[in-house]
Design a protein around this motif. Structure first.
Motif, PDB file in Angstrom:
ATOM      1  N   ALA A   1      25.453  43.477  21.297  1.00 29.82           N
ATOM      2  CA  ALA A   1      26.843  43.358  21.777  1.00 29.82           C
ATOM      3  C   ALA A   1      27.192  41.869  21.828  1.00 29.82           C
ATOM      4  CB  ALA A   1      27.003  44.004  23.139  1.00 29.82           C
ATOM      5  N   SER A   2      26.847  41.178  20.766  1.00 32.23           N
ATOM      6  CA  SER A   2      27.151  39.743  20.692  1.00 32.23           C
ATOM      7  C   SER A   2      27.542  39.404  19.248  1.00 32.23           C
ATOM      8  CB  SER A   2      25.932  38.913  21.070  1.00 32.23           C
ATOM      9  OG  SER A   2      24.997  38.930  20.000  1.00 32.23           O
ATOM     10  N   THR A   3      27.919  38.176  19.029  1.00 34.34           N
ATOM     11  CA  THR A   3      28.318  37.769  17.673  1.00 34.34           C
ATOM     12  C   THR A   3      27.148  37.185  16.885  1.00 34.34           C
ATOM     13  OG1 THR A   3      29.048  35.679  18.606  1.00 34.34           O
ATOM     14  CG2 THR A   3      30.733  37.356  18.262  1.00 34.34           C
TER      15      THR A   3
ATOM     16  N   PHE B   1      33.101  39.500  16.236  1.00 36.32           N
ATOM     17  CA  PHE B   1      33.870  40.366  17.139  1.00 36.32           C
ATOM     18  C   PHE B   1      35.001  41.020  16.359  1.00 36.32           C
ATOM     19  CE2 PHE B   1      37.577  40.910  19.886  1.00 36.32           C
ATOM     20  CZ  PHE B   1      37.042  41.719  20.878  1.00 36.32           C
TER      21      PHE B   1
ATOM     22  N   GLN C   1      33.767  46.066  23.224  1.00 35.67           N
ATOM     23  CA  GLN C   1      34.560  44.818  23.190  1.00 35.67           C
ATOM     24  C   GLN C   1      34.368  44.026  24.482  1.00 35.67           C
ATOM     25  OE1 GLN C   1      38.698  44.784  22.023  1.00 35.67           O
ATOM     26  NE2 GLN C   1      38.447  46.663  20.802  1.00 35.67           N
TER      27      GLN C   1
ATOM     28  N   PHE D   1      31.000  42.451  24.504  1.00 36.81           N
ATOM     29  CA  PHE D   1      31.045  41.274  23.622  1.00 36.81           C
ATOM     30  C   PHE D   1      31.610  40.060  24.366  1.00 36.81           C
ATOM     31  CE2 PHE D   1      30.427  41.136  18.958  1.00 36.81           C
ATOM     32  CZ  PHE D   1      29.818  42.366  18.768  1.00 36.81           C
TER      33      PHE D   1
ATOM     34  N   ASN E   1      29.377  38.756  27.295  1.00 35.91           N
ATOM     35  CA  ASN E   1      27.978  38.500  26.954  1.00 35.91           C
ATOM     36  C   ASN E   1      27.758  36.999  26.686  1.00 35.91           C
ATOM     37  OD1 ASN E   1      25.433  38.393  25.899  1.00 35.91           O
ATOM     38  ND2 ASN E   1      25.757  40.006  24.362  1.00 35.91           N
TER      39      ASN E   1
ATOM     40  N   THR F   1      27.158  35.762  23.137  1.00 33.35           N
ATOM     41  CA  THR F   1      28.318  35.563  22.269  1.00 33.35           C
ATOM     42  C   THR F   1      28.770  34.098  22.322  1.00 33.35           C
ATOM     43  OG1 THR F   1      29.110  37.826  22.487  1.00 33.35           O
ATOM     44  CG2 THR F   1      30.757  36.179  21.947  1.00 33.35           C
TER      45      THR F   1
END
Lengths: 326, 254
Positions: free
Chosen positions: B181-183, B188, B197, B200, B203, B206
């Motif tokens: 759940a990160s980039t 994103f 979302q 994200f 987090n 991210t």
């Protein structure tokens, strides 16, 4: 040759107190006391034994003296320092072998090395001490093995040897011989004795009475968080005697109340510990006790199969002292 | 003259952690992500965006090293409590705070070193890249902050849990959620389900991945800098919580 060097040097008298406890209490839950008003002094250069059953408060007392646990109340000094407010200074001058095992994930040699580094022992000295300890504690065959793969006795040896990597004034040993065989136990006790001859003060907990008798100058018997007896081994034996111990065994199937009847007839100070057909009697008037025993056996028609009178051992003292109300 | 106590603790932490198994996890796992995901999704991502997915992924994996650094810190405290060394060290010449700082600094070193190794790997896979001094300082400053954050998070967990199974389960769950759940692996997108979302956006990985990527690709934005600011605040909060939990925790499980 490796020599453990006390940090505070030896101008002080041998009888100087290095630990002083006055009415020390500790409660884990705020309701009951693991230590309940403990008071004593430990003198420089002696081996001070803490003797007691499991759960008596020995380990808690060690934890309080080594700054791991704060006393709830009371006054305590270690090497003249307050363990609560000067904990770091206390810890700089003590060594502790705890009851629970503790190792890093590395070899025996690695554990000794890392511990020396943690204590800031210079490299040359560290290597010299490590090699000497490996020799003295017979660790050569296992020096490359990972500590977690060792047997219980080997682990204990490594733990004690590791603590000897650094200088200290007091060594606290919390049941260090658990898991050791007879020979290794004796060797360990002898090596502790050698360190004491060099000026080290040792505080030693055990529930092994032979060890306490062999090693300790003075013993505190601790039970339910209280010190119930404190003296030299010889004085403790004398205190709980001129008593002698009478061991007696009656024929199987004899009167089941024989020993309770015997207890009623004996002097109030005498103790009777019965287990099945056998009993151990502690009495200061041996002659009278024997006479009472023989008369009662005749009255009850109980046949005596074994009768032995001997001097008290420390075990008798221990059992007698923790049996009394306090 | 003996080295300062915290340095001695750091040395010990590194010595007991540098074994093949730990190194495989610390370096091997992110390197495998870089190679397999990098090449595996390269064609897919290039077809849709026209840019190199490896260029996108490499700085993400560098940022991911801050999570791995956190697991080092939490693992150290957990193992020391489990195997009795915390109690042993605390009856030695160390304070609780020194022990904590020793772990935290060790985590940071593992985070920075791991990110550097990933950067070398990326250099080899990409056939070279150009970095500015400003970009480098943002990248490594952010990884440092991220290492402290995740170190604090894992210390907080290891100070509270009481069983090995619980610690391992929580760690796996946290790693999974934080990573995916990160980039780090993909950007994103507003097409993601709302709960994801939100994950994200909150987090910290991210923020780490975005800032490292900005420094790596030379396109840092004001938003990236804002994210670093938020990360710094979160790090302070978790550092406080972790310190508090650790100071109050039992030193062993006797």
């Amino acid at each position: 040759m490796y020599q453990l060097q006390p940090i505070g040097q030896t101008s002080e008298k041998v009888s100087e107190a290095v630990v002083v406890a006055q009415d020390v209490r500790h409660s884990y839950d705020g309701k009951s006391f693991a230590l309940d008003g403990v008071g004593f002094e430990i003198r420089k250069g002696e081996v001070f034994g803490l003797l007691g059953k499991n759960g008596a408060g020995k380990s808690t007392l060690i934890k309080v003296m080594t700054t791991l646990v704060r006393p709830t109340s009371g006054k305590l000094t270690v090497l003249g320092l307050d363990p609560v407010h000067e904990g770091q200074k206390v810890r700089d001058r003590i060594g502790v072998v705890q009851q629970a095992e503790s190792f890093d994930f590395t070899s025996v040699q690695g554990n000794l090395d890392v511990y020396g580094i943690l204590w800031g022992v210079p490299k040359g000295e560290r290597v010299r001490r490590r090699e000497d300890l490996i020799k003295r504690f017979d660790l050569e065959p296992i020096r490359k093995q990972r500590s977690f793969d060792l047997s219980g006795g080997q682990k204990r040896r490594v733990q004690v040897a590791r603590e000897m990597m650094h200088d200290m004034d007091i060594l606290f040993l919390d049941e260090p011989t658990v898991g050791l065989d007879v020979i290794m136990r004796r060797e360990l006790l002898d090596s502790i004795r050698n360190e004491v001859r060099r000026g080290l003060t040792v505080v030693f907990t055990t529930h092994n009475l032979e060890e306490a008798d062999y090693l300790c100058d003075r013993i505190a018997v601790i039970d339910k968080g209280k010190i119930i007896a404190l003296d030299t081994v010889a004085n403790l034996k004398r205190l709980y005697g001129g008593k002698k111990t009478i061991e007696v065994t009656v024929a199987a199937g004899s009167s089941p109340n024989f020993y309770s009847k015997l207890k009623e007839k004996l002097e109030p100070e005498a103790s009777v510990k019965a287990e099945g057909a056998s009993a151990v009697l502690l009495s200061s008037d041996t002659k009278q006790t024997l006479q009472t025993l023989l008369e009662l056996s005749k009255e009850e028609g109980v046949q005596l199969e074994w009768l032995n009178v001997r001097q008290n051992t420390l075990e008798d003292v221990f059992i007698d002292s923790i049996s009394r109300p306090h | 003259m003996a080295a300062p106590r915290i340095l001695r603790l750091m040395y010990r932490n590194m010595v007991v952690n540098i074994d093949p198994g730990t190194l495989i996890i610390l370096i091997g796992l992110p390197a495998l992500y870089l190679v397999f995901f990098g090449y595996g999704f390269q064609s897919l991502a290039s077809a849709s965006s026209g840019t190199s997915y490896l260029s996108y992924l490499a700085p993400g994996i560098m940022g991911f090293q801050s999570v791995m650094a956190g697991t080092v810190g939490g693992g150290l405290l957990w193992a020391d409590r489990r195997w009795g060394m915390l109690a042993q060290l605390l009856v030695g010449p160390f304070t609780r705070l020194e022990y904590l700082l020793g772990i935290m600094f060790t985590s940071v070193i593992f985070g920075l070193a791991g990110a550097f190794v990933m950067m070398l790997g990326a250099y080899a896979l990409l056939g070279g890249f150009h970095l500015t001094a400003y970009g480098l300082s943002v990248m490594y400053g952010t990884i440092l902050l991220g290492s402290i954050f995740f170190g604090s998070l894992m210390l907080f967990i290891s100070a509270l849990v009481k069983s090995n199974n619980a610690y391992n389960s929580i760690q796996i769950l946290v790693l999974f959620v934080v990573n995916f759940a990160s980039t780090v692996f993909y950007p994103f997108s507003s097409s993601l389900p709302v709960p994801i979302q939100i994950l994200f956006r909150i987090n910290p990985l991210t923020y780490v991945a975005d800032a490292v990527r900005g420094g790596f690709l030379g396109n840092l934005t004001a938003f990236d800098v804002e994210e670093v600011g938020v990360l710094a605040v979160e790090t302070l909060v978790f550092l406080f919580l972790a310190t508090r939990a650790y100071m109050r925790s039992n030193v062993s499980y006797e």
